[in-house]
Design a protein around this motif. Structure first.
Motif, mmCIF file in Angstrom:
data_model
loop_
_atom_site.group_PDB
_atom_site.id
_atom_site.type_symbol
_atom_site.label_atom_id
_atom_site.label_comp_id
_atom_site.label_asym_id
_atom_site.label_seq_id
_atom_site.Cartn_x
_atom_site.Cartn_y
_atom_site.Cartn_z
ATOM 1 N N ALA A 144 0.835 -1.204 0.000
ATOM 2 C CA ALA A 144 0.000 0.000 0.000
ATOM 3 C C ALA A 144 0.870 1.254 0.000
ATOM 4 C CB ALA A 144 -0.927 -0.003 1.215
ATOM 5 N N LEU A 145 1.933 1.245 0.791
ATOM 6 C CA LEU A 145 2.804 2.412 0.840
ATOM 7 C C LEU A 145 3.601 2.578 -0.441
ATOM 8 C CD1 LEU A 145 4.004 2.172 4.538
ATOM 9 C CD2 LEU A 145 2.428 3.844 3.554
ATOM 10 N N ALA A 146 3.995 1.444 -1.053
ATOM 11 C CA ALA A 146 4.707 1.527 -2.330
ATOM 12 C C ALA A 146 3.801 2.118 -3.403
ATOM 13 C CB ALA A 146 5.205 0.152 -2.746
ATOM 14 N N PHE A 147 2.520 1.721 -3.392
ATOM 15 C CA PHE A 147 1.559 2.270 -4.340
ATOM 16 C C PHE A 147 1.378 3.769 -4.113
ATOM 17 C CE2 PHE A 147 -2.801 3.567 -5.327
ATOM 18 C CZ PHE A 147 -2.878 3.222 -6.673
ATOM 19 N N ALA A 148 1.243 4.161 -2.832
ATOM 20 C CA ALA A 148 1.087 5.585 -2.512
ATOM 21 C C ALA A 148 2.306 6.378 -2.939
ATOM 22 C CB ALA A 148 0.827 5.755 -1.020
ATOM 23 N N GLN A 149 3.497 5.767 -2.755
ATOM 24 C CA GLN A 149 4.734 6.448 -3.122
ATOM 25 C C GLN A 149 4.805 6.700 -4.627
ATOM 26 O OE1 GLN A 149 7.636 5.105 -4.734
ATOM 27 N NE2 GLN A 149 9.046 6.800 -4.293
ATOM 28 N N GLU A 181 -1.511 13.702 4.187
ATOM 29 C CA GLU A 181 -1.955 12.534 4.928
ATOM 30 C C GLU A 181 -2.794 11.612 4.054
ATOM 31 O OE1 GLU A 181 -3.338 12.672 8.801
ATOM 32 O OE2 GLU A 181 -1.781 14.008 9.537
ATOM 33 N N VAL A 182 -3.422 12.177 3.013
ATOM 34 C CA VAL A 182 -4.192 11.338 2.099
ATOM 35 C C VAL A 182 -3.269 10.343 1.408
ATOM 36 C CG1 VAL A 182 -5.607 11.323 0.026
ATOM 37 C CG2 VAL A 182 -5.946 13.097 1.752
ATOM 38 N N SER A 183 -2.088 10.845 0.985
ATOM 39 C CA SER A 183 -1.172 9.962 0.266
ATOM 40 C C SER A 183 -0.628 8.863 1.160
ATOM 41 C CB SER A 183 -0.005 10.775 -0.315
ATOM 42 O OG SER A 183 0.805 11.317 0.715
ATOM 43 N N LEU A 184 -0.446 9.137 2.437
ATOM 44 C CA LEU A 184 0.127 8.140 3.340
ATOM 45 C C LEU A 184 -0.934 7.230 3.937
ATOM 46 C CD1 LEU A 184 2.497 6.936 4.866
ATOM 47 C CD2 LEU A 184 2.279 8.761 6.555
ATOM 48 N N PHE A 185 -2.068 7.792 4.327
ATOM 49 C CA PHE A 185 -3.043 7.026 5.085
ATOM 50 C C PHE A 185 -4.247 6.563 4.279
ATOM 51 C CE2 PHE A 185 -1.308 9.917 8.498
ATOM 52 C CZ PHE A 185 -0.507 8.944 9.059
ATOM 53 N N GLY A 186 -4.396 7.118 3.067
ATOM 54 C CA GLY A 186 -5.614 6.848 2.316
ATOM 55 C C GLY A 186 -5.914 5.378 2.145
ATOM 56 N N SER A 187 -4.891 4.578 1.819
ATOM 57 C CA SER A 187 -5.128 3.156 1.577
ATOM 58 C C SER A 187 -4.928 2.300 2.812
ATOM 59 C CB SER A 187 -4.183 2.668 0.468
ATOM 60 O OG SER A 187 -2.834 2.898 0.837
ATOM 61 N N LEU A 188 -4.410 2.889 3.884
ATOM 62 C CA LEU A 188 -4.134 2.095 5.089
ATOM 63 C C LEU A 188 -5.334 2.014 6.017
ATOM 64 C CD1 LEU A 188 -0.546 3.302 6.084
ATOM 65 C CD2 LEU A 188 -1.202 1.289 4.756
ATOM 66 N N PHE A 189 -6.189 3.044 6.012
ATOM 67 C CA PHE A 189 -7.273 3.095 6.989
ATOM 68 C C PHE A 189 -8.648 3.169 6.318
ATOM 69 C CE2 PHE A 189 -3.593 4.483 9.368
ATOM 70 C CZ PHE A 189 -3.755 3.836 10.588
ATOM 71 N N GLU A 190 -8.725 2.710 5.071
ATOM 72 C CA GLU A 190 -10.022 2.732 4.393
ATOM 73 C C GLU A 190 -10.949 1.688 4.999
ATOM 74 O OE1 GLU A 190 -9.051 2.071 0.319
ATOM 75 O OE2 GLU A 190 -8.644 4.185 -0.086
#
Length: 585
Positions: free
Chosen positions: A562-567, A576-585
């Protein structure tokens, strides 16, 4: 092999405190000390520890990016300024005791700069000579000094502080207005990027000077400035905003003189007559700069703004009790009926629509009710005289204004030719004539912005930094340091996150889990990743979002994917959207 880009709590100089320091009054002061960001050196003077310096650098980077984006060029000027430049501008005596003054061994006078209008005007006046070189914007980020009579609130009112100050030079008003607007828009973006809830508000230029200015206020209960704002977007400092008070009429058939024994204040008068203070009219007497007697009248529930009063009267100095007696005026019972013939009467515009006033009778122990405007007395001039209050009408849409408190984080000014004219800074126009520059001035309080962020982003556990200014993005917390499984897994995860461009700290201290969790919340790392033996047995870790307290268990592979995708989809780790968007959906 360890990653040198990873911070380690075992090596980091970030001494935390369990209790609030006794001399700290507000949240930002308490938490920046407790969390190991700053330490007090002297009254109003602070050292920034490694975590504090990291936050300061991020604030400065955001400011630099926005300044560079609109074509401003960075310079660095000395903090030590010769007194003669301040004498040229006329501010050496006008600035007051806040100016830190000193002499060198040759008895030459200097000051430690609170601002740099004089220095920069002197810098360009010999080299910026033609309209072809204009406009020009220069800025610096530097330590400033003000000898505050009472330093307080930590970084919000200190004697030594960090500030970005920019100055622009122009051939005409159109060019100045363009840069002023660009700077204002840049300041809005700076506040947005740092996660501040703010309002651009009408303000008074104060000691800087000029006629047009706007402050950017971060809303906070700890703020020293009182604001009013409206849902239509209007906002102003109560000292500077247009006051449209809403007085109420106490209607009686005709003017009547009422005995009011032992009544000397508006509150006492309202209570005696059993009417609201907004139905009364307050009188204040003074002299203008020419020595003429001026009497001002404002709604009883409002306070006179001395700056507005001086502007309306051509200077306004309140009379002493002895002066009032010499003019035949009575303290506590002044009114417009029966004033001395040479008195010049100025009244607040909001009273213009009130046909009958409740006022003093110019006789001790008596007041008039129903004194009729234009019949029983006259007003020579109507002006905006009052400090704005919540509940007053919005000058833009007419709705009642709401109140708030704010921290000034930045301000923009149109200086005009205030400094260029007095200091002989001119340029050659296209038609060959010499003209003084038109100037703008634009400041950001870097260190006080850091405090303002903490005032808005904290809870009972500590600081909750917005991602863009956090000292690091992620804190990896191994629950058992030295364990053959937990420690290596935490180190590997920290390295993988670092390679993605995240700023990572690992809490490798041999401390109890509770101590690590408390410090992580106190310091305010935006994302905490807890690595424990039980989770690793299922190839999972626990993640916690500091700003919301949200927690979840997540497979290690899902976390890194998820973080690699955000990166890949984010240029910088600033949202915070870029870092947390996919982690806490």
């Amino acid at each position: 092999m360890t990653n040198s880009n990873i911070m380690r709590m075992s090596q980091l100089y970030a001494p935390t405190l369990k209790e609030d320091p006794t001399d700290a009054e507000i949240a930002s002061h308490k938490l920046l000390l407790r969390a190991g960001f700053i330490r007090k050196t002297a009254s109003g003077v602070y050292t920034f520890l490694p975590l504090g310096k990291r936050v300061l650098s991020k604030v400065e980077d955001i400011v630099r990016e926005e300044m560079d984006a609109i074509g401003a060029q960075e310079i660095m000027m000395p903090a030590l300024q010769p007194a003669e430049l301040w004498h040229e501008s006329g501010r050496w005596n006008d600035y007051g005791p806040e100016l830190m003054r000193l002499k060198d061994r040759h008895d030459h006078e200097f000051c430690l700069g609170p601002t740099h209008e004089e220095l920069l005007t002197a810098l360009v006046r010999n080299e910026l000579r033609s309209y072809k070189q204009l406009p020009l914007s220069l800025y610096q980020i530097q330590v400033k000094f003000r000898d505050e009579i009472r330093p307080r609130f930590g970084l919000l009112r200190s004697r030594e502080f960090i500030m970005k100050d920019a100055y622009s030079f122009h051939a005409d008003q159109e060019s100045l207005q363009k840069t002023y607007d660009e700077m204002s828009e840049a300041y809005g973006r700076i506040c947005d990027r740092m996660g501040l809830d703010y309002r651009p508000v009408e303000a008074d230029p104060g000691q800087i000077g000029g006629s047009v200015t706007c402050e950017f206020m971060a809303l906070a209960e700890a703020g020293e400035a009182e604001l009013v704002h409206c849902s239509c977007g209007y906002a102003a400092n109560t000292e500077a905003g247009d006051c449209l008070a809403r007085p109420t009429v106490y209607d009686v058939p005709a003017m009547e003189k009422v005995a009011t024994p032992d009544v000397h204040t508006i509150a006492e008068l309202a209570a005696f007559l059993d009417i609201p203070e907004s139905s009364t009219v307050k009188a204040l007497s003074g002299k203008n700069d020419e020595g003429k007697l001026v009497v001002m009248f404002v709604p009883g529930d409002h306070e006179l703004n001395e700056i507005k009063a001086a502007r309306a009267a051509g200077g306004f100095t309140l009379l002493t009790d002895e002066d009032m007696e010499s003019f035949g005026l009575h303290k506590g019972s002044m009114g417009p009926v029966g004033l001395p013939e040479d008195a010049y009467v100025i009244a607040a515009r909001s009273l213009q629509a009130v046909p009958k006033w409740v006022v003093g009778a110019n006789e001790d122990g008596y007041h008039y009710v129903g004194a009729q405007l234009g019949v029983d007395f006259k007003v020579d001039e109507w002006a905006d005289l009052c400090i704005v209050r919540p509940g007053d009408s919005c000058p833009t849409c007419g709705l009642p204004l709401e109140g708030a408190r704010g921290i000034e984080v930045s301000q923009v000014f149109q200086l005009g030719d205030k400094y260029s004219r007095s200091m002989g800074a001119t340029f050659m126009t296209e038609d060959g004539t010499e003209q003084p520059f038109l100037m703008g001035c634009y400041g950001v309080g870097v260190s006080r912005t850091m405090a303002a962020i903490v005032e808005q982003h904290n809870d009972e556990h500590g600081i909750s930094w917005p991602l863009a200014v956090a000292p690091a993005h992620v804190c990896v917390i191994p629950l058992t340091v030295g364990d053959d499984e937990v420690q290596p897994a935490a180190e590997k995860l920290a390295s993988e996150l670092s390679r993605l461009g995240l700023e990572v700290v690992i809490d490798d201290r041999k401390e109890r889990a509770g101590v690590k969790f408390a410090d992580a919340d106190l310091i305010g790392w935006p994302l905490q990743i807890i690595v424990g033996k039980r989770g690793l047995a299922e190839q999972k870790v626990e993640i916690k979002r500091r700003s919301t307290g949200a927690r979840r268990d997540i497979p290690l592979t899902a976390l890194t994917d998820a973080l690699a995708f955000a990166q890949r989809n984010s240029k910088v780790w600033g949202s915070e959207v870029s870092l947390f968007g996919s982690l806490f959906e």
